[in-house]
Design an enzyme around this catalytic site. Sequence first.
Site, PDB file in Angstrom:
ATOM      1  N   GLU A 279      45.492  95.865 -10.809  1.00  0.00           N
ATOM      2  CA  GLU A 279      45.077  94.521 -11.229  1.00  0.00           C
ATOM      3  C   GLU A 279      45.873  94.058 -12.443  1.00  0.00           C
ATOM      4  O   GLU A 279      46.211  92.865 -12.562  1.00  0.00           O
ATOM      5  CB  GLU A 279      43.580  94.504 -11.527  1.00  0.00           C
ATOM      6  CG  GLU A 279      42.699  94.704 -10.307  1.00  0.00           C
ATOM      7  CD  GLU A 279      42.936  93.646  -9.244  1.00  0.00           C
ATOM      8  OE1 GLU A 279      42.905  92.437  -9.569  1.00  0.00           O
ATOM      9  OE2 GLU A 279      43.188  94.030  -8.081  1.00  0.00           O
ATOM     10  N   TRP A 282      49.041  92.785 -11.064  1.00  0.00           N
ATOM     11  CA  TRP A 282      48.901  91.446 -10.470  1.00  0.00           C
ATOM     12  C   TRP A 282      48.988  90.385 -11.576  1.00  0.00           C
ATOM     13  O   TRP A 282      49.621  89.341 -11.400  1.00  0.00           O
ATOM     14  CB  TRP A 282      47.566  91.319  -9.737  1.00  0.00           C
ATOM     15  CG  TRP A 282      47.634  91.635  -8.274  1.00  0.00           C
ATOM     16  CD1 TRP A 282      47.170  92.758  -7.659  1.00  0.00           C
ATOM     17  CD2 TRP A 282      48.193  90.814  -7.234  1.00  0.00           C
ATOM     18  NE1 TRP A 282      47.403  92.686  -6.300  1.00  0.00           N
ATOM     19  CE2 TRP A 282      48.024  91.503  -6.006  1.00  0.00           C
ATOM     20  CE3 TRP A 282      48.816  89.567  -7.213  1.00  0.00           C
ATOM     21  CZ2 TRP A 282      48.451  90.993  -4.792  1.00  0.00           C
ATOM     22  CZ3 TRP A 282      49.246  89.048  -5.999  1.00  0.00           C
ATOM     23  CH2 TRP A 282      49.063  89.753  -4.815  1.00  0.00           C
ATOM     24  N   TRP A 311      45.190  66.933   2.359  1.00  0.00           N
ATOM     25  CA  TRP A 311      43.962  67.181   1.606  1.00  0.00           C
ATOM     26  C   TRP A 311      43.002  66.003   1.745  1.00  0.00           C
ATOM     27  O   TRP A 311      43.416  64.842   1.777  1.00  0.00           O
ATOM     28  CB  TRP A 311      44.280  67.415   0.131  1.00  0.00           C
ATOM     29  CG  TRP A 311      45.236  68.540  -0.145  1.00  0.00           C
ATOM     30  CD1 TRP A 311      46.495  68.430  -0.640  1.00  0.00           C
ATOM     31  CD2 TRP A 311      45.010  69.935   0.061  1.00  0.00           C
ATOM     32  NE1 TRP A 311      47.081  69.665  -0.761  1.00  0.00           N
ATOM     33  CE2 TRP A 311      46.189  70.618  -0.332  1.00  0.00           C
ATOM     34  CE3 TRP A 311      43.935  70.686   0.542  1.00  0.00           C
ATOM     35  CZ2 TRP A 311      46.323  71.999  -0.272  1.00  0.00           C
ATOM     36  CZ3 TRP A 311      44.059  72.068   0.607  1.00  0.00           C
ATOM     37  CH2 TRP A 311      45.238  72.708   0.203  1.00  0.00           C
ATOM     38  N   ASN A 346      35.583  88.011 -10.503  1.00  0.00           N
ATOM     39  CA  ASN A 346      36.851  87.797  -9.807  1.00  0.00           C
ATOM     40  C   ASN A 346      36.683  87.632  -8.293  1.00  0.00           C
ATOM     41  O   ASN A 346      37.334  86.787  -7.673  1.00  0.00           O
ATOM     42  CB  ASN A 346      37.822  88.943 -10.091  1.00  0.00           C
ATOM     43  CG  ASN A 346      39.204  88.678  -9.509  1.00  0.00           C
ATOM     44  OD1 ASN A 346      39.859  87.704  -9.874  1.00  0.00           O
ATOM     45  ND2 ASN A 346      39.645  89.518  -8.586  1.00  0.00           N
ATOM     46  N   TRP A 364      43.749  72.141  -3.910  1.00  0.00           N
ATOM     47  CA  TRP A 364      43.501  73.283  -4.787  1.00  0.00           C
ATOM     48  C   TRP A 364      43.729  72.951  -6.253  1.00  0.00           C
ATOM     49  O   TRP A 364      43.124  73.569  -7.149  1.00  0.00           O
ATOM     50  CB  TRP A 364      44.386  74.464  -4.383  1.00  0.00           C
ATOM     51  CG  TRP A 364      45.870  74.182  -4.432  1.00  0.00           C
ATOM     52  CD1 TRP A 364      46.642  73.674  -3.432  1.00  0.00           C
ATOM     53  CD2 TRP A 364      46.755  74.377  -5.551  1.00  0.00           C
ATOM     54  NE1 TRP A 364      47.950  73.546  -3.838  1.00  0.00           N
ATOM     55  CE2 TRP A 364      48.047  73.967  -5.135  1.00  0.00           C
ATOM     56  CE3 TRP A 364      46.597  74.862  -6.837  1.00  0.00           C
ATOM     57  CZ2 TRP A 364      49.160  74.023  -5.974  1.00  0.00           C
ATOM     58  CZ3 TRP A 364      47.699  74.924  -7.688  1.00  0.00           C
ATOM     59  CH2 TRP A 364      48.970  74.510  -7.248  1.00  0.00           C
ATOM     60  N   TRP A 387      44.625  80.588  -7.659  1.00  0.00           N
ATOM     61  CA  TRP A 387      44.345  79.432  -6.812  1.00  0.00           C
ATOM     62  C   TRP A 387      45.367  79.306  -5.689  1.00  0.00           C
ATOM     63  O   TRP A 387      45.011  79.023  -4.543  1.00  0.00           O
ATOM     64  CB  TRP A 387      44.292  78.159  -7.658  1.00  0.00           C
ATOM     65  CG  TRP A 387      42.902  77.911  -8.143  1.00  0.00           C
ATOM     66  CD1 TRP A 387      42.365  78.281  -9.349  1.00  0.00           C
ATOM     67  CD2 TRP A 387      41.850  77.295  -7.413  1.00  0.00           C
ATOM     68  NE1 TRP A 387      41.040  77.932  -9.409  1.00  0.00           N
ATOM     69  CE2 TRP A 387      40.698  77.320  -8.233  1.00  0.00           C
ATOM     70  CE3 TRP A 387      41.754  76.728  -6.146  1.00  0.00           C
ATOM     71  CZ2 TRP A 387      39.474  76.793  -7.814  1.00  0.00           C
ATOM     72  CZ3 TRP A 387      40.543  76.190  -5.721  1.00  0.00           C
ATOM     73  CH2 TRP A 387      39.419  76.226  -6.556  1.00  0.00           C
TER      74      TRP A 387
END
Length: 472
Positions: A279, A282, A311, A346, A364, A387
């Site tokens: 993590e 990441w 969208w 998370n 988004w 996102w």
Amino acid sequence: MNTLLWLRTDLRLHDNPALAAAAENGTVTALFLASPGQWRRHGDAPAKVDFWLRNLRELAGDLGALGIPLKLLTVAHWDDAPRAIAGFCQAHGIAQVHANTEWAINERRRDAAVADALQADGVDWTLHHGASLLRPGTVLTGKGECYRVYTPYARTCRERLRTAPLRPLPAPRAQAAPPWAADPLPDAFDGFPPPSDAVRTLWPAGEAAAAERLAAFADGVIDAYKDERDFPSLPGTSCLSPYLAAGVLSPGQALRAALAANQGELDSGKAGATTWINELLWREFYQHLLAAYPSLSMHRPMKPETAAVPWRDAPADLHAWQYGKTGIPIVDAAMRQLLALGWMHNRLRMVTAMFLSKNLLIDWRLGEAWFMAQLVDGDLAANNGGWQWSASTGADAVPYFRVFNPLSQSRRFDPRGAFLREWLPELAHLDDQAIHDPSPMERVAAGYPAPIVDLAQSRLRALEAFGNLPAV
């Protein structure tokens, strides 16, 4: 010689390269540049700005004990930074300015303008590397490009960290103080009211608090991290993200704690420790992408074809999502947690983000901005990366045809409804099965809304919208 440490998102004494360099070269003064107008442009959360201020207050005491005064300059926007910092250096006889690099595009433009102003006045300007484990731009593919896929990126990072482990930097020694005093810090910055006492209690400020939380995690919780991190009712995560985002805790300190808990192993040994290290990588991955692709700072998709996603313009649906009124219990509970605590688990960040971008087919970027406006740990690289992963628009993002079913996620990761009962008290009386998806009658009796969208039909709508995008 007088040197200046310009503090930004590096609010710590230890493991701070800019502070160490400033102390090696002269008598240090620390400076924080408050820019409320710029923070509003960036959509920063009041809880985040309050966290900065509280950590500054703790840091001011720690610096003062070493003879380093903390000065405060306030400007409206970063356009004013060159003039303000150059003027400060002239007034205080500063010969060198040291800072740790920030990688977002506005920050880099700000620093370039400050460097030009200081150079014109004969003041040295040096940027250091202190915000990530490995400097962005140094972890590259065989073609000399930034990785866009996580797995080979992480493999290269581990190889680098294994052969050249990170060395900690101690806090500087005490110095004879310069002939000016520290500045008082305000109770709040203009336009950023203090959050609730609950938020402040949950996120105590200061290096000591961060170190205590890291030690508690590494000494026990980390062992169960792999198995418990996805269950929002369990204390299975580190809750260190605000300290990493504000630089109260360095990535190196976090990694060294994990390695100490895992006998020095990066990718073998205890599953909990290796999962947490994953993590951390990441987090690094998104920072490296932000540095390599300035368009990410401008909220553009990494996959250019997804700029054409049709969208929906659905303000009522967006409002329902923002305030936890979608009729999907796990989504609503998570969004209420965000509003109350300035933080969200998370796993639920992924669930709520995918619900907005896929089931509601809402841009988004509207969700990204809403998260940033609430999060105490708001960080552009991590928030944007998360996102874009959920919306299938980013580097190494989830395939567009993989759409989380929030009801399945709820039943899997909150099987007894403990998290739902905490944040949806109107449903607390329902049994462990019904609470995940109450019947129409149960909803009416509880005053809880009907779902604003059909999950199956909306999933098909998203698949069609993404599947029909023109090639770019």
